[in-house]
Design a protein around this motif. Sequence first.
Motif, PDB file in Angstrom:
ATOM      1  N   ASP A  77       0.812  -1.219   0.000  1.00 49.19           N
ATOM      2  CA  ASP A  77       0.000   0.000   0.000  1.00 49.19           C
ATOM      3  C   ASP A  77       0.848   1.272   0.000  1.00 49.19           C
ATOM      4  N   GLY A  78       2.170   1.104  -0.031  1.00 51.09           N
ATOM      5  CA  GLY A  78       3.059   2.253  -0.039  1.00 51.09           C
ATOM      6  C   GLY A  78       3.412   2.792   1.335  1.00 51.09           C
ATOM      7  N   ASN A  79       3.041   2.058   2.386  1.00 53.21           N
ATOM      8  CA  ASN A  79       3.363   2.485   3.754  1.00 53.21           C
ATOM      9  C   ASN A  79       4.776   2.048   4.104  1.00 53.21           C
ATOM     10  N   ALA A  80       5.575   2.989   4.600  1.00 52.70           N
ATOM     11  CA  ALA A  80       6.964   2.696   4.958  1.00 52.70           C
ATOM     12  C   ALA A  80       7.091   2.431   6.448  1.00 52.70           C
ATOM     13  N   SER A  81       7.968   1.483   6.787  1.00 58.05           N
ATOM     14  CA  SER A  81       8.275   1.199   8.184  1.00 58.05           C
ATOM     15  C   SER A  81       9.757   0.829   8.264  1.00 58.05           C
ATOM     16  N   PRO A  82      10.367   1.008   9.431  1.00 58.95           N
ATOM     17  CA  PRO A  82      11.786   0.681   9.565  1.00 58.95           C
ATOM     18  C   PRO A  82      12.048  -0.786   9.225  1.00 58.95           C
ATOM     19  N   ALA A  83      13.116  -1.017   8.470  1.00 57.31           N
ATOM     20  CA  ALA A  83      13.492  -2.377   8.091  1.00 57.31           C
ATOM     21  C   ALA A  83      14.064  -3.107   9.293  1.00 57.31           C
ATOM     22  N   THR A  84      13.627  -4.342   9.490  1.00 56.10           N
ATOM     23  CA  THR A  84      14.168  -5.201  10.544  1.00 56.10           C
ATOM     24  C   THR A  84      14.449  -6.572   9.947  1.00 56.10           C
ATOM     25  N   PHE A  85      15.276  -7.334  10.650  1.00 53.39           N
ATOM     26  CA  PHE A  85      15.699  -8.647  10.171  1.00 53.39           C
ATOM     27  C   PHE A  85      15.556  -9.652  11.303  1.00 53.39           C
ATOM     28  N   ASP A  86      15.267 -10.885  10.941  1.00 49.20           N
ATOM     29  CA  ASP A  86      15.041 -11.933  11.942  1.00 49.20           C
ATOM     30  C   ASP A  86      16.318 -12.358  12.649  1.00 49.20           C
ATOM     31  N   SER A  87      17.451 -12.210  11.973  1.00 48.32           N
ATOM     32  CA  SER A  87      18.713 -12.643  12.576  1.00 48.32           C
ATOM     33  C   SER A  87      19.823 -11.653  12.234  1.00 48.32           C
ATOM     34  N   PHE A  88      20.886 -11.726  13.017  1.00 49.07           N
ATOM     35  CA  PHE A  88      22.070 -10.916  12.738  1.00 49.07           C
ATOM     36  C   PHE A  88      22.596 -11.239  11.344  1.00 49.07           C
ATOM     37  N   GLU A  89      22.594 -12.528  11.002  1.00 48.43           N
ATOM     38  CA  GLU A  89      23.105 -12.967   9.707  1.00 48.43           C
ATOM     39  C   GLU A  89      22.297 -12.382   8.548  1.00 48.43           C
TER      40      GLU A  89
END
Length: 73
Positions: A22-34
Amino acid sequence: MFEVQTYVLDGWSNIWMDTDEDGNASPATFDSFEDAQAALDEFLDDISAEIAAGTREIDSGYSADDFRIVKIN
């Protein structure tokens, strides 16, 4: 969860964003350090490739020292 942070004028901040359908931005996060490290490595490789291809100036490149990966909630 992990995030890639960049040092900005007032300290470290996550300025990497994900955009949903829908074009909504949110901070990128990752499930693991790798996963976060792989995304950062790919980003830095892309920057290096642009410099090598002449589509980006050397002084507008990024250094791995400009980033850190931190664990968040």
